[in-house]
Scaffold this motif. Structure first.
Motif, PDB file in Angstrom:
ATOM      1  N   PRO A  91       0.800  -1.243   0.000  1.00  0.00           N
ATOM      2  CA  PRO A  91       0.000   0.000   0.000  1.00  0.00           C
ATOM      3  C   PRO A  91       0.825   1.282   0.000  1.00  0.00           C
ATOM      4  CG  PRO A  91      -0.989  -1.621   1.447  1.00  0.00           C
ATOM      5  CD  PRO A  91       0.342  -2.181   1.044  1.00  0.00           C
ATOM      6  N   PRO A  92       1.837   1.441   0.898  1.00  0.00           N
ATOM      7  CA  PRO A  92       2.610   2.689   0.823  1.00  0.00           C
ATOM      8  C   PRO A  92       3.422   2.817  -0.464  1.00  0.00           C
ATOM      9  CG  PRO A  92       3.566   1.187   2.453  1.00  0.00           C
ATOM     10  CD  PRO A  92       2.244   0.625   2.059  1.00  0.00           C
ATOM     11  N   ALA A  93       3.948   1.690  -0.966  1.00  0.00           N
ATOM     12  CA  ALA A  93       4.708   1.754  -2.219  1.00  0.00           C
ATOM     13  C   ALA A  93       3.812   2.163  -3.378  1.00  0.00           C
ATOM     14  CB  ALA A  93       5.364   0.399  -2.499  1.00  0.00           C
ATOM     15  N   ILE A  94       2.582   1.647  -3.415  1.00  0.00           N
ATOM     16  CA  ILE A  94       1.650   1.994  -4.485  1.00  0.00           C
ATOM     17  C   ILE A  94       1.262   3.469  -4.403  1.00  0.00           C
ATOM     18  CG2 ILE A  94      -0.678   1.575  -5.382  1.00  0.00           C
ATOM     19  CD1 ILE A  94      -0.307  -1.373  -4.496  1.00  0.00           C
ATOM     20  N   ALA A  95       1.067   3.979  -3.173  1.00  0.00           N
ATOM     21  CA  ALA A  95       0.732   5.396  -3.000  1.00  0.00           C
ATOM     22  C   ALA A  95       1.876   6.296  -3.475  1.00  0.00           C
ATOM     23  CB  ALA A  95       0.400   5.682  -1.538  1.00  0.00           C
ATOM     24  N   ILE A  96       3.107   5.942  -3.118  1.00  0.00           N
ATOM     25  CA  ILE A  96       4.275   6.708  -3.563  1.00  0.00           C
ATOM     26  C   ILE A  96       4.384   6.664  -5.085  1.00  0.00           C
ATOM     27  CG2 ILE A  96       6.804   6.725  -3.550  1.00  0.00           C
ATOM     28  CD1 ILE A  96       6.594   5.782  -0.597  1.00  0.00           C
ATOM     29  N   MET A  97       4.063   5.497  -5.653  1.00  0.00           N
ATOM     30  CA  MET A  97       4.068   5.336  -7.100  1.00  0.00           C
ATOM     31  C   MET A  97       3.099   6.320  -7.760  1.00  0.00           C
ATOM     32  SD  MET A  97       3.737   1.559  -8.746  1.00  0.00           S
ATOM     33  CE  MET A  97       4.682   0.726  -7.506  1.00  0.00           C
ATOM     34  N   GLY A  98       1.901   6.457  -7.187  1.00  0.00           N
ATOM     35  CA  GLY A  98       0.901   7.372  -7.736  1.00  0.00           C
ATOM     36  C   GLY A  98       1.363   8.814  -7.684  1.00  0.00           C
ATOM     37  N   LEU A  99       1.932   9.231  -6.538  1.00  0.00           N
ATOM     38  CA  LEU A  99       2.450  10.592  -6.413  1.00  0.00           C
ATOM     39  C   LEU A  99       3.547  10.840  -7.439  1.00  0.00           C
ATOM     40  CD1 LEU A  99       2.934  13.328  -5.035  1.00  0.00           C
ATOM     41  CD2 LEU A  99       4.356  12.120  -3.356  1.00  0.00           C
ATOM     42  N   GLY A 100       4.505   9.930  -7.513  1.00  0.00           N
ATOM     43  CA  GLY A 100       5.627  10.119  -8.424  1.00  0.00           C
ATOM     44  C   GLY A 100       5.205  10.125  -9.876  1.00  0.00           C
ATOM     45  N   PHE A 101       4.291   9.224 -10.235  1.00  0.00           N
ATOM     46  CA  PHE A 101       3.855   9.166 -11.626  1.00  0.00           C
ATOM     47  C   PHE A 101       3.225  10.476 -12.065  1.00  0.00           C
ATOM     48  CE2 PHE A 101       0.321   8.582 -14.600  1.00  0.00           C
ATOM     49  CZ  PHE A 101       1.036   8.157 -15.716  1.00  0.00           C
ATOM     50  N   TYR A 102       2.367  11.064 -11.249  1.00  0.00           N
ATOM     51  CA  TYR A 102       1.695  12.296 -11.670  1.00  0.00           C
ATOM     52  C   TYR A 102       2.634  13.494 -11.637  1.00  0.00           C
ATOM     53  CZ  TYR A 102      -2.633   9.944 -12.384  1.00  0.00           C
ATOM     54  OH  TYR A 102      -3.584   9.101 -12.894  1.00  0.00           O
ATOM     55  N   MET A 103       3.696  13.428 -10.836  1.00  0.00           N
ATOM     56  CA  MET A 103       4.722  14.462 -10.928  1.00  0.00           C
ATOM     57  C   MET A 103       5.382  14.434 -12.306  1.00  0.00           C
ATOM     58  SD  MET A 103       6.370  14.035  -7.106  1.00  0.00           S
ATOM     59  CE  MET A 103       7.748  15.156  -7.343  1.00  0.00           C
ATOM     60  N   ILE A 104       5.582  13.232 -12.843  1.00  0.00           N
ATOM     61  CA  ILE A 104       6.149  13.105 -14.191  1.00  0.00           C
ATOM     62  C   ILE A 104       5.104  13.461 -15.243  1.00  0.00           C
ATOM     63  CG2 ILE A 104       7.269  11.553 -15.840  1.00  0.00           C
ATOM     64  CD1 ILE A 104       7.891   9.691 -13.429  1.00  0.00           C
ATOM     65  N   HIS A 105       3.937  12.840 -15.130  1.00  0.00           N
ATOM     66  CA  HIS A 105       2.978  12.888 -16.232  1.00  0.00           C
ATOM     67  C   HIS A 105       2.350  14.264 -16.405  1.00  0.00           C
ATOM     68  CE1 HIS A 105       0.682  10.905 -19.306  1.00  0.00           C
ATOM     69  NE2 HIS A 105      -0.445  11.382 -18.820  1.00  0.00           N
ATOM     70  N   ASN A 106       2.075  14.956 -15.319  1.00  0.00           N
ATOM     71  CA  ASN A 106       1.498  16.294 -15.442  1.00  0.00           C
ATOM     72  C   ASN A 106       2.475  17.242 -16.126  1.00  0.00           C
ATOM     73  OD1 ASN A 106       0.604  19.018 -13.278  1.00  0.00           O
ATOM     74  ND2 ASN A 106      -0.505  18.350 -15.089  1.00  0.00           N
ATOM     75  N   THR A 107       3.764  17.055 -15.843  1.00  0.00           N
ATOM     76  CA  THR A 107       4.783  17.858 -16.523  1.00  0.00           C
ATOM     77  C   THR A 107       4.769  17.598 -18.025  1.00  0.00           C
ATOM     78  OG1 THR A 107       6.197  17.834 -14.557  1.00  0.00           O
ATOM     79  CG2 THR A 107       7.255  18.341 -16.658  1.00  0.00           C
ATOM     80  N   LEU A 108       4.736  16.321 -18.410  1.00  0.00           N
ATOM     81  CA  LEU A 108       4.730  15.980 -19.831  1.00  0.00           C
ATOM     82  C   LEU A 108       3.424  16.415 -20.495  1.00  0.00           C
ATOM     83  CD1 LEU A 108       6.395  12.437 -19.723  1.00  0.00           C
ATOM     84  CD2 LEU A 108       7.454  14.631 -20.301  1.00  0.00           C
TER      85      LEU A 108
END
Length: 416
Positions: A328-345
């Motif tokens: 659960p915490p790894a998946i949550a961190i994954m979501g935060l990190g992914f949108y930091m990348i994807h919103n930029t792109l």
């Protein structure tokens, strides 16, 4: 006479402020209904994550064998961006989004009533084909109607519909699948599409901004493809397309099988899997609520780099762990990190070709979903023979490489 003129001049700022507030409210309402449509499309995208093991069990096939059901949607969703992008530029983006939502309503209910794996795959194929217009043309419509300096926060708010849709798809796919069968999730998503259609129709009737934007040109098929070819000559376009393709290949080639890992390694039921996968969306929602601060603090390139570091660390943890509580915490961190990348792109995708924004964003989405489809398909082959750990480790390395690529290449691409 001069007194009346002075009064008019004094009142002008108030009138302009009132007009600006009214325009902002209309814009926000349109973005809300676009977000509802994106909610439904995103739910359809991720509803398979929790129920792939259930489909494999019901139809007596392996996880890798049933992966083509997820791939069918992603493949057509990506390929048909190249159709809907030019159509949006030609006939109006909002109008095409509405038509796509009507088609998505029909195909989603076809998924719910399919009687075999093959029928599900065909229905998902058709569903991806018509849903392809919704998110990228919505992003392009925002690009057309929101000033550049306000665009990234507005896109972040629009993304909340996508993220909540992912959340609903993952939780709904698991919980509904566990207690009511996997078909119930598709019925629920189809109902949301009906609500989206109603809201979009009301906007087309009431909001003039939703009825414009089409060029009305009738360029030939080959002229359309020449537009795509011309766009790829720009360094910033090539940079963004390469980055989003690597992002999707690594991120979702692995993430699609996180639910399968929870079921096969730890024996969790589908409702619990859906709830665990929802942690990804909670991380994404945290990004949405804090996006303005994070963007201001890091800047685009560093924001994406540190997002990649978070995602890579999370995947490395899943590859190495032998305990379920890490998930659960790894998946949550994954979501935060992914949108930091994807919103930029995403933001750069709206800026890389202002005169052909619909086509440019369509190319962006095509690379995103085709790369995702290839990643899911290849990962399924590996998982059947070697399990999930190699897939998670490879995703960690690729995402970290993506972060370094964005950090170093973005300034060069923007200066070119």
């Amino acid at each position: 006479m001069s007194g009346h003129l002075d009064q008019a001049l004094d009142a002008a700022p108030d009138v302009l402020a009132e007009d600006g507030a009214r325009a902002a409210a209309v814009q926000s309402r349109a973005v809300f209904f676009l977000a509802v449509a994106a909610f439904a499309a995103s739910s359809t995208t991720r509803v398979m994550d929790a129920i792939l093991p259930q489909l494999a069990r019901e139809f007596s096939v392996t996880i890798g064998s049933v992966a083509f059901v997820a791939t069918a949607y992603a493949f057509t969703y990506g390929a048909f961006q190249l159709v809907f992008g030019p159509l949006g530029d030609r006939y109006g983006k909002f109008r095409i989004i509405l038509i796509a939502c009507i088609g998505s309503t029909v195909t989603t209910f076809l998924c719910a009533f399919a009687g075999s794996i093959a029928e599900i795959a065909v229905a998902r194929f058709a569903s991806g084909m018509v849903a392809a217009a919704i998110v990228p043309l919505s992003i392009a419509w925002v690009g057309d109607n929101v000033p550049a300096h306000e665009r990234q926060p507005v896109l972040a708010r629009f993304m909340s519909g996508q993220i909540l849709g992912l959340l609903a798809g993952q939780i709904g796919g698991g919980v509904m699948g566990e207690y009511f069968g996997w078909r119930s999730g598709f019925v629920l998503i189809g109902s949301v599409y009906i609500c989206a259609v109603a809201g979009l129709v009301s906007e087309v009737i009431r909001n003039p901004a939703t009825r414009g934007g089409g060029s009305g040109s009738r360029e030939s098929f080959w002229q359309t493809w020449r537009t795509f070819a011309l766009l790829t000559t720009h360094p910033v376009v090539r940079f963004v397309l390469m980055a989003v393709a690597l992002e999707a290949f690594a991120m979702f080639g692995a993430f699609t099988y996180v639910g399968a890992a929870l079921h096969l390694q730890f024996g969790f039921n589908f409702a619990t899997i859906g709830l665990m996968l929802a942690a990804y969306c909670l991380g994404g929602l945290f990004y949405v609520t804090q996006s303005r601060r994070l963007i201001g603090f890091f800047g685009p390139a560093r924001l994406a780099f540190w997002g990649a570091v978070l995602v890579a660390g999370a995947y490395a943890a899943l590859a190495l762990t032998a305990v379920s509580w890490i998930y659960p915490p790894a998946i949550a961190i994954m979501g935060l990190g992914f949108y930091m990348i994807h919103n930029t792109l995403q933001t750069f995708a709206t800026q890389m070709a202002p005169d052909s924004r619909g086509s440019a964003v369509a190319m962006f989405a095509t690379c995103y979903f085709l790369a995702q489809a290839v990643g899911v398909l290849l990962a399924g082959k590996v998982i059947d023979h070697f399990g999930v750990a190699p897939i998670f480790a490879a995703a960690a390395l690729l995402i970290l490489a993506l972060g370094v690529f964005i950090r170093t290449a973005m300034p060069l691409a923007l200066d070119a």
